[in-house]
Design an enzyme around this catalytic site. Structure first.
Site, mmCIF file in Angstrom:
data_model
loop_
_atom_site.group_PDB
_atom_site.id
_atom_site.type_symbol
_atom_site.label_atom_id
_atom_site.label_comp_id
_atom_site.label_asym_id
_atom_site.label_seq_id
_atom_site.Cartn_x
_atom_site.Cartn_y
_atom_site.Cartn_z
ATOM 1 N N ARG A 56 9.278 2.098 -2.806
ATOM 2 C CA ARG A 56 8.954 0.663 -2.855
ATOM 3 C C ARG A 56 10.234 -0.175 -2.708
ATOM 4 O O ARG A 56 10.259 -1.168 -1.984
ATOM 5 C CB ARG A 56 8.242 0.374 -4.184
ATOM 6 C CG ARG A 56 7.828 -1.066 -4.407
ATOM 7 C CD ARG A 56 6.788 -1.180 -5.511
ATOM 8 N NE ARG A 56 5.567 -0.482 -5.164
ATOM 9 C CZ ARG A 56 5.190 0.693 -5.668
ATOM 10 N NH1 ARG A 56 5.915 1.289 -6.600
ATOM 11 N NH2 ARG A 56 4.081 1.283 -5.256
ATOM 12 N N ASP A 76 4.092 9.429 -10.910
ATOM 13 C CA ASP A 76 5.505 9.523 -11.322
ATOM 14 C C ASP A 76 5.834 10.767 -12.157
ATOM 15 O O ASP A 76 6.904 11.358 -11.963
ATOM 16 C CB ASP A 76 5.938 8.256 -12.083
ATOM 17 C CG ASP A 76 6.256 7.101 -11.143
ATOM 18 O OD1 ASP A 76 6.384 7.342 -9.927
ATOM 19 O OD2 ASP A 76 6.367 5.962 -11.625
ATOM 20 N N ASP A 92 0.869 -1.175 0.000
ATOM 21 C CA ASP A 92 0.000 0.000 0.000
ATOM 22 C C ASP A 92 0.903 1.222 0.000
ATOM 23 O O ASP A 92 1.831 1.326 0.800
ATOM 24 C CB ASP A 92 -0.961 0.019 1.185
ATOM 25 C CG ASP A 92 -2.185 0.876 0.859
ATOM 26 O OD1 ASP A 92 -2.871 0.558 -0.142
ATOM 27 O OD2 ASP A 92 -2.449 1.870 1.560
ATOM 28 N N LYS A 127 14.604 3.958 -11.243
ATOM 29 C CA LYS A 127 13.634 4.236 -10.171
ATOM 30 C C LYS A 127 13.808 3.223 -9.036
ATOM 31 O O LYS A 127 13.800 3.585 -7.855
ATOM 32 C CB LYS A 127 12.198 4.175 -10.732
ATOM 33 C CG LYS A 127 11.133 4.452 -9.688
ATOM 34 C CD LYS A 127 9.717 4.338 -10.221
ATOM 35 C CE LYS A 127 8.706 4.450 -9.079
ATOM 36 N NZ LYS A 127 7.328 4.132 -9.483
HETATM 37 P P1 ITT Z 1 -3.436 -2.327 -5.233
HETATM 38 O O1 ITT Z 1 -4.233 -1.789 -4.070
HETATM 39 O O2 ITT Z 1 -4.154 -3.398 -5.973
HETATM 40 O O3 ITT Z 1 -2.066 -2.750 -4.830
HETATM 41 P P2 ITT Z 1 -3.532 0.429 -6.161
HETATM 42 O O4 ITT Z 1 -3.090 1.065 -7.449
HETATM 43 O O5 ITT Z 1 -4.939 0.672 -5.717
HETATM 44 O O6 ITT Z 1 -3.229 -1.131 -6.307
HETATM 45 P P3 ITT Z 1 -2.646 1.760 -3.727
HETATM 46 O O7 ITT Z 1 -3.925 1.473 -3.029
HETATM 47 O O8 ITT Z 1 -1.376 1.536 -2.973
HETATM 48 O O9 ITT Z 1 -2.510 0.880 -5.055
HETATM 49 O O10 ITT Z 1 -2.719 3.236 -4.276
HETATM 50 C C1 ITT Z 1 -1.595 4.007 -4.451
HETATM 51 C C2 ITT Z 1 -1.853 5.153 -5.403
HETATM 52 O O11 ITT Z 1 -0.600 5.842 -5.531
HETATM 53 C C3 ITT Z 1 -2.249 4.739 -6.824
HETATM 54 O O12 ITT Z 1 -3.005 5.790 -7.382
HETATM 55 C C4 ITT Z 1 -0.935 4.633 -7.554
HETATM 56 O O13 ITT Z 1 -1.076 4.975 -8.924
HETATM 57 C C5 ITT Z 1 -0.068 5.645 -6.827
HETATM 58 N N1 ITT Z 1 1.285 5.108 -6.684
HETATM 59 C C6 ITT Z 1 1.685 4.062 -5.909
HETATM 60 N N2 ITT Z 1 2.988 3.827 -6.064
HETATM 61 C C7 ITT Z 1 3.434 4.728 -6.948
HETATM 62 C C8 ITT Z 1 4.683 4.968 -7.532
HETATM 63 O O14 ITT Z 1 5.737 4.219 -7.267
HETATM 64 N N3 ITT Z 1 4.780 5.981 -8.401
HETATM 65 C C9 ITT Z 1 3.710 6.739 -8.702
HETATM 66 N N4 ITT Z 1 2.493 6.565 -8.222
HETATM 67 C C10 ITT Z 1 2.338 5.566 -7.333
#
Ligand code: ITT
Length: 199
Positions: free
Chosen positions: A179, A153, A70, A173
């Site tokens: 992450r 990003d 998350d 990255k």
């Molecule tokens: P899961 O819950 O299925 O893992 P999700 O996309 O809903 O997928 P999150 O609940 O963790 O994931 O939401 C994180 C948000 O932040 C989501 O909009 C992603 O696009 C963004 N995000 C997460 N990691 C990122 C990264 O490394 N770079 C850019 N945006 C990121």
């Protein structure tokens, strides 16, 4: 033979980043081989709660070892928003482009661009779980730059860098990002656990 680890995420970009970092430690699998038709529930109010909720859901439903992720972007001038609500910042359904545009709109004219990305990974295996946090400081640029990566990003520039994450390759990255930093802690944990088992 490497142990099997399922990635408890429905985000294919996370699968790509995590798989690259875990390939020497696990036989990594995404959720496509499991009969999952629904969205994994995510109702917590913190990254840690959501990460655990997602890991537990997949581990208990399919009786597998898994890793959930998350993540959130915390922007100082917005009091830490979008934070745990990063995925749905612009509402339902989840839309990366709409989220990013709303973020820029809410920051328009604001000189404070400080932000940080945070990831909480949860490893769930054999009924036990462990969480690992990684973060990276940076700033929100005025206009999106770059085409790689995903989510926020194109607007996030890590500190000490002149490029946004979207202007870096996945390997670049993965050398510095939130992450990857959380994953480093997970790998250290695995090494320690292995050492204890060997003794
Ligand atoms: P899961 O819950 O299925 O893992 P999700 O996309 O809903 O997928 P999150 O609940 O963790 O994931 O939401 C994180 C948000 O932040 C989501 O909009 C992603 O696009 C963004 N995000 C997460 N990691 C990122 C990264 O490394 N770079 C850019 N945006 C990121």
């Amino acid at each position: 033979m490497l142990p099997i680890l399922y990635l408890a995420t429905q985000n294919k970009h996370k699968v790509e980043e995590l798989s690259a970092l875990l390939q020497n430690h696990f036989n990594v699998r995404d959720l496509s081989t499991l009969a999952l038709t629904e969205e994994i529930p995510e109702t917590g109010t913190t990254l840690t709660e959501n990460s655990l909720q997602k890991a537990r859901y997949i581990a208990e439903k399919f009786q597998v070892s898994c890793l959930a992720d998350d993540s959130g972007l915390e922007v100082e001038a917005l009091g830490g928003a979008p934070g745990v609500y990063s995925a749905r910042y612009a509402g339902e359904p989840k839309n990366d482009q709409a989220n990013l545009q709303l973020l820029l709109q809410n920051l328009q004219g604001n000189p404070n661009r400080s932000a940080r990305f945070v990831t909480v990974l949860t490893y769930f295996s054999g009924g036990a779980y462990h969480s690992f946090e990684g973060e990276i400081q940076g700033s929100i640029v005025d206009n999106p730059r770059g085409t790689q990566g995903f989510g926020y990003d194109p607007v996030f520039q890590p500190e000490m860098e002149t490029r946004t994450f979207a202007e870096m390759t996945l390997a670049e990255k993965n050398l510095i990002a939130h992450r990857a930093r959380a994953l480093e802690k997970f790998k250290n944990f695995l090494d320690e656990t292995q050492k204890c088992a060997d003794e």
